[in-house]
Design a protein around this motif. Structure first.
Motif, PDB file in Angstrom:
ATOM      1  N   LEU A  59      20.442   9.630  26.242  1.00 46.36           N
ATOM      2  CA  LEU A  59      20.954   9.540  24.875  1.00 46.36           C
ATOM      3  C   LEU A  59      22.379   8.984  24.817  1.00 46.36           C
ATOM      4  O   LEU A  59      22.929   8.765  23.730  1.00 46.36           O
ATOM      5  N   GLY A  60      22.985   8.777  25.971  1.00 45.71           N
ATOM      6  CA  GLY A  60      24.335   8.238  26.010  1.00 45.71           C
ATOM      7  C   GLY A  60      25.418   9.254  25.699  1.00 45.71           C
ATOM      8  O   GLY A  60      26.544   8.889  25.370  1.00 45.71           O
ATOM      9  N   LEU A  61      25.084  10.546  25.876  1.00 52.35           N
ATOM     10  CA  LEU A  61      26.036  11.603  25.546  1.00 52.35           C
ATOM     11  C   LEU A  61      27.004  11.869  26.692  1.00 52.35           C
ATOM     12  O   LEU A  61      28.141  12.284  26.479  1.00 52.35           O
ATOM     13  N   ILE A  62      26.514  11.684  27.922  1.00 52.52           N
ATOM     14  CA  ILE A  62      27.353  11.914  29.100  1.00 52.52           C
ATOM     15  C   ILE A  62      27.128  10.755  30.077  1.00 52.52           C
ATOM     16  O   ILE A  62      26.129  10.033  29.983  1.00 52.52           O
ATOM     17  N   ALA A 103      29.135  16.962  26.559  1.00 50.31           N
ATOM     18  CA  ALA A 103      28.978  16.168  25.335  1.00 50.31           C
ATOM     19  C   ALA A 103      29.625  16.904  24.165  1.00 50.31           C
ATOM     20  O   ALA A 103      29.488  18.126  24.032  1.00 50.31           O
ATOM     21  N   VAL A 104      30.317  16.157  23.334  1.00 58.28           N
ATOM     22  CA  VAL A 104      30.927  16.710  22.121  1.00 58.28           C
ATOM     23  C   VAL A 104      30.150  16.164  20.926  1.00 58.28           C
ATOM     24  O   VAL A 104      30.056  14.951  20.741  1.00 58.28           O
ATOM     25  N   LEU A 105      29.587  17.064  20.126  1.00 56.24           N
ATOM     26  CA  LEU A 105      28.714  16.680  19.018  1.00 56.24           C
ATOM     27  C   LEU A 105      29.232  17.244  17.699  1.00 56.24           C
ATOM     28  O   LEU A 105      29.917  18.265  17.663  1.00 56.24           O
ATOM     29  N   SER A 106      28.856  16.580  16.617  1.00 52.23           N
ATOM     30  CA  SER A 106      29.372  16.877  15.286  1.00 52.23           C
ATOM     31  C   SER A 106      28.243  17.259  14.344  1.00 52.23           C
ATOM     32  O   SER A 106      27.142  16.694  14.406  1.00 52.23           O
ATOM     33  N   GLY A 107      28.536  18.187  13.439  1.00 52.65           N
ATOM     34  CA  GLY A 107      27.571  18.557  12.409  1.00 52.65           C
ATOM     35  C   GLY A 107      27.368  17.480  11.369  1.00 52.65           C
ATOM     36  O   GLY A 107      26.397  17.530  10.609  1.00 52.65           O
ATOM     37  N   VAL A 108      28.240  16.516  11.315  1.00 53.02           N
ATOM     38  CA  VAL A 108      28.094  15.405  10.361  1.00 53.02           C
ATOM     39  C   VAL A 108      27.044  14.422  10.854  1.00 53.02           C
ATOM     40  O   VAL A 108      26.214  13.939  10.089  1.00 53.02           O
ATOM     41  N   TYR A 109      27.056  14.112  12.156  1.00 51.02           N
ATOM     42  CA  TYR A 109      26.235  13.022  12.675  1.00 51.02           C
ATOM     43  C   TYR A 109      25.145  13.443  13.659  1.00 51.02           C
ATOM     44  O   TYR A 109      24.191  12.687  13.863  1.00 51.02           O
ATOM     45  N   LEU A 148      17.840  18.927  21.784  1.00 48.74           N
ATOM     46  CA  LEU A 148      18.326  19.609  22.976  1.00 48.74           C
ATOM     47  C   LEU A 148      18.204  21.132  22.876  1.00 48.74           C
ATOM     48  O   LEU A 148      18.747  21.862  23.696  1.00 48.74           O
ATOM     49  N   GLY A 149      17.520  21.612  21.830  1.00 53.39           N
ATOM     50  CA  GLY A 149      17.252  23.043  21.704  1.00 53.39           C
ATOM     51  C   GLY A 149      18.435  23.855  21.230  1.00 53.39           C
ATOM     52  O   GLY A 149      18.467  25.074  21.431  1.00 53.39           O
ATOM     53  N   ARG A 150      19.405  23.192  20.588  1.00 48.74           N
ATOM     54  CA  ARG A 150      20.561  23.901  20.032  1.00 48.74           C
ATOM     55  C   ARG A 150      20.402  24.057  18.520  1.00 48.74           C
ATOM     56  O   ARG A 150      19.637  23.345  17.874  1.00 48.74           O
ATOM     57  N   ASN A 151      21.156  24.995  17.954  1.00 44.12           N
ATOM     58  CA  ASN A 151      21.157  25.195  16.513  1.00 44.12           C
ATOM     59  C   ASN A 151      21.920  24.072  15.818  1.00 44.12           C
ATOM     60  O   ASN A 151      22.825  23.473  16.389  1.00 44.12           O
ATOM     61  N   ARG A 152      21.561  23.830  14.586  1.00 40.58           N
ATOM     62  CA  ARG A 152      22.282  22.860  13.771  1.00 40.58           C
ATOM     63  C   ARG A 152      23.686  23.389  13.457  1.00 40.58           C
ATOM     64  O   ARG A 152      23.913  24.603  13.396  1.00 40.58           O
ATOM     65  N   LEU A 153      24.597  22.468  13.231  1.00 44.54           N
ATOM     66  CA  LEU A 153      25.962  22.803  12.844  1.00 44.54           C
ATOM     67  C   LEU A 153      26.152  22.535  11.355  1.00 44.54           C
ATOM     68  O   LEU A 153      25.429  21.739  10.758  1.00 44.54           O
ATOM     69  N   SER A 154      27.144  23.188  10.763  1.00 41.68           N
ATOM     70  CA  SER A 154      27.560  22.789   9.421  1.00 41.68           C
ATOM     71  C   SER A 154      28.348  21.486   9.529  1.00 41.68           C
ATOM     72  O   SER A 154      28.751  21.073  10.622  1.00 41.68           O
ATOM     73  N   ARG A 155      28.579  20.856   8.406  1.00 39.71           N
ATOM     74  CA  ARG A 155      29.326  19.594   8.408  1.00 39.71           C
ATOM     75  C   ARG A 155      30.788  19.796   8.806  1.00 39.71           C
ATOM     76  O   ARG A 155      31.495  18.837   9.097  1.00 39.71           O
ATOM     77  N   GLU A 156      31.222  21.047   8.855  1.00 37.71           N
ATOM     78  CA  GLU A 156      32.608  21.350   9.197  1.00 37.71           C
ATOM     79  C   GLU A 156      32.788  21.730  10.658  1.00 37.71           C
ATOM     80  O   GLU A 156      33.878  22.127  11.061  1.00 37.71           O
ATOM     81  N   GLU A 157      31.724  21.607  11.465  1.00 34.88           N
ATOM     82  CA  GLU A 157      31.785  22.120  12.835  1.00 34.88           C
ATOM     83  C   GLU A 157      31.543  21.032  13.883  1.00 34.88           C
ATOM     84  O   GLU A 157      30.857  20.033  13.625  1.00 34.88           O
ATOM     85  N   ASN A 172      23.160  16.493  14.272  1.00 33.58           N
ATOM     86  CA  ASN A 172      22.252  17.642  14.226  1.00 33.58           C
ATOM     87  C   ASN A 172      20.861  17.321  14.772  1.00 33.58           C
ATOM     88  O   ASN A 172      20.215  18.172  15.390  1.00 33.58           O
ATOM     89  N   ALA A 173      20.396  16.101  14.561  1.00 33.55           N
ATOM     90  CA  ALA A 173      19.081  15.730  15.095  1.00 33.55           C
ATOM     91  C   ALA A 173      19.091  15.792  16.624  1.00 33.55           C
ATOM     92  O   ALA A 173      18.126  16.258  17.249  1.00 33.55           O
ATOM     93  N   ILE A 174      20.171  15.339  17.231  1.00 35.25           N
ATOM     94  CA  ILE A 174      20.298  15.389  18.687  1.00 35.25           C
ATOM     95  C   ILE A 174      20.369  16.837  19.164  1.00 35.25           C
ATOM     96  O   ILE A 174      19.744  17.219  20.160  1.00 35.25           O
ATOM     97  N   LEU A 175      21.133  17.659  18.465  1.00 32.97           N
ATOM     98  CA  LEU A 175      21.236  19.073  18.844  1.00 32.97           C
ATOM     99  C   LEU A 175      19.866  19.743  18.819  1.00 32.97           C
ATOM    100  O   LEU A 175      19.536  20.539  19.715  1.00 32.97           O
ATOM    101  N   GLU A 176      19.058  19.434  17.815  1.00 35.37           N
ATOM    102  CA  GLU A 176      17.723  20.017  17.742  1.00 35.37           C
ATOM    103  C   GLU A 176      16.853  19.534  18.900  1.00 35.37           C
ATOM    104  O   GLU A 176      16.081  20.311  19.469  1.00 35.37           O
TER     105      GLU A 176
END
Length: 261
Positions: A256-259, A215-221, A229-238, A223-227
């Motif tokens: 979640l439709g990520l993969i 799955a490819v995820l963005s700090g813009v959209y 899944l137990g991952r750290n939040r990203l900046s909006r530039e990452e 971060n809630a999903i990353l949390e």
């Protein structure tokens, strides 16, 4: 100033390192001549930051000529034309090992300086550091966005994969779980007009990798999903590419439709 100056230091260092062309990501990779270029570039950027013109010395502040002295190792060398009249100096220091920087003002007083070297320059004594008026003191500057990456592999991708989406997908495969700044994406996809499009869905790397369980995820959209899944939040530039670590996480990412299932 406290916010702008540290960014200026980072930009000056990266300008001289030029990671994309040289593969270098640390000041330690530079030779001694190039390290002096870091100081010169910081001086130029600070002049612009302060909106201060160049005068007889490095810049003019409130009608006063001021020398700018930069160091990477706590040793400012003051030339005779500055200490003869005990003129002011803008002193700058940056320490890569903990990404901190300092900028302050001091007078080139005789009592603050060590004996002259063969060129007539005098170093600032350790005791005189207490007499510097710090404008920025020990501020954290951003770590290089390039440090986590294998620059040999990065350049290999740029040279050998002509299609932007495939190039981006392979870079993400090679750097799973590693936040990637958009400036790295831009450099990787230097020949693509809309480089971020090659990351997203609708034909980008996200669609290509989801079929592989990535799955490819963005700090813009996302971060809630990353949390979730137990991952750290990203900046909006990452952005980041992640793969499931457990069967439970695999099922959740499909839900979640990520993969793809």
């Amino acid at each position: 100033m406290t916010a702008a100056f540290p960014r200026t230091v980072r930009e000056a260092i990266d300008f001289v390192l030029d990671p994309v062309r040289t593969g270098r990501t640390k000041i330690a990779d530079l030779d001694n001549v190039e390290k002096t270029f870091v100081g010169l570039k910081i001086e130029h950027f600070v002049r612009d930051l302060l909106d201060a013109p160049k005068g007889l010395r490095d810049l003019v502040i409130d009608g006063q000529d001021v020398d700018v002295k930069n160091t990477l190792d706590n040793s400012w060398m003051i030339p005779p034309e500055t200490y003869r009249r005990e003129d002011p100096c803008l002193v700058i220091n940056s320490k890569e090992q903990d990404s901190r920087c300092w900028m302050g003002v001091m007078l080139a007083r005789d009592s603050y300086l060590n004996a002259p070297n063969r060129d007539g320059k005098r170093g600032v004594s350790a005791a005189a550091i207490a007499d510097v008026l710090w404008i920025v003191e020990g501020a954290k500057y951003p770590e290089s966005v390039w440090l986590p990456f294998d620059m040999t592999a990065f350049r290999d991708l740029r040279d050998n994969i002509p299609f932007g989406t495939k190039r981006m997908a392979e870079f993400l495969r090679q750097n799973l779980e590693q936040p990637i700044h958009r400036s790295v994406v831009q450099a990787l996809l230097y020949d693509q007009y809309d480089y971020m499009k090659r990351v997203r869905g609708n034909g980008g790397a996200r669609d290509l990798l989801r079929t592989e369980g990535i799955a490819v995820l963005s700090g813009v959209y996302d971060n809630a999903i990353l949390e979730q899944l137990g991952r750290n939040r990203l900046s909006r530039e990452e952005v980041i590419a992640i793969a499931p670590r457990t069967d439970v996480e695999h099922a959740r990412m499909i839900e979640l439709g990520l993969i793809d299932g």
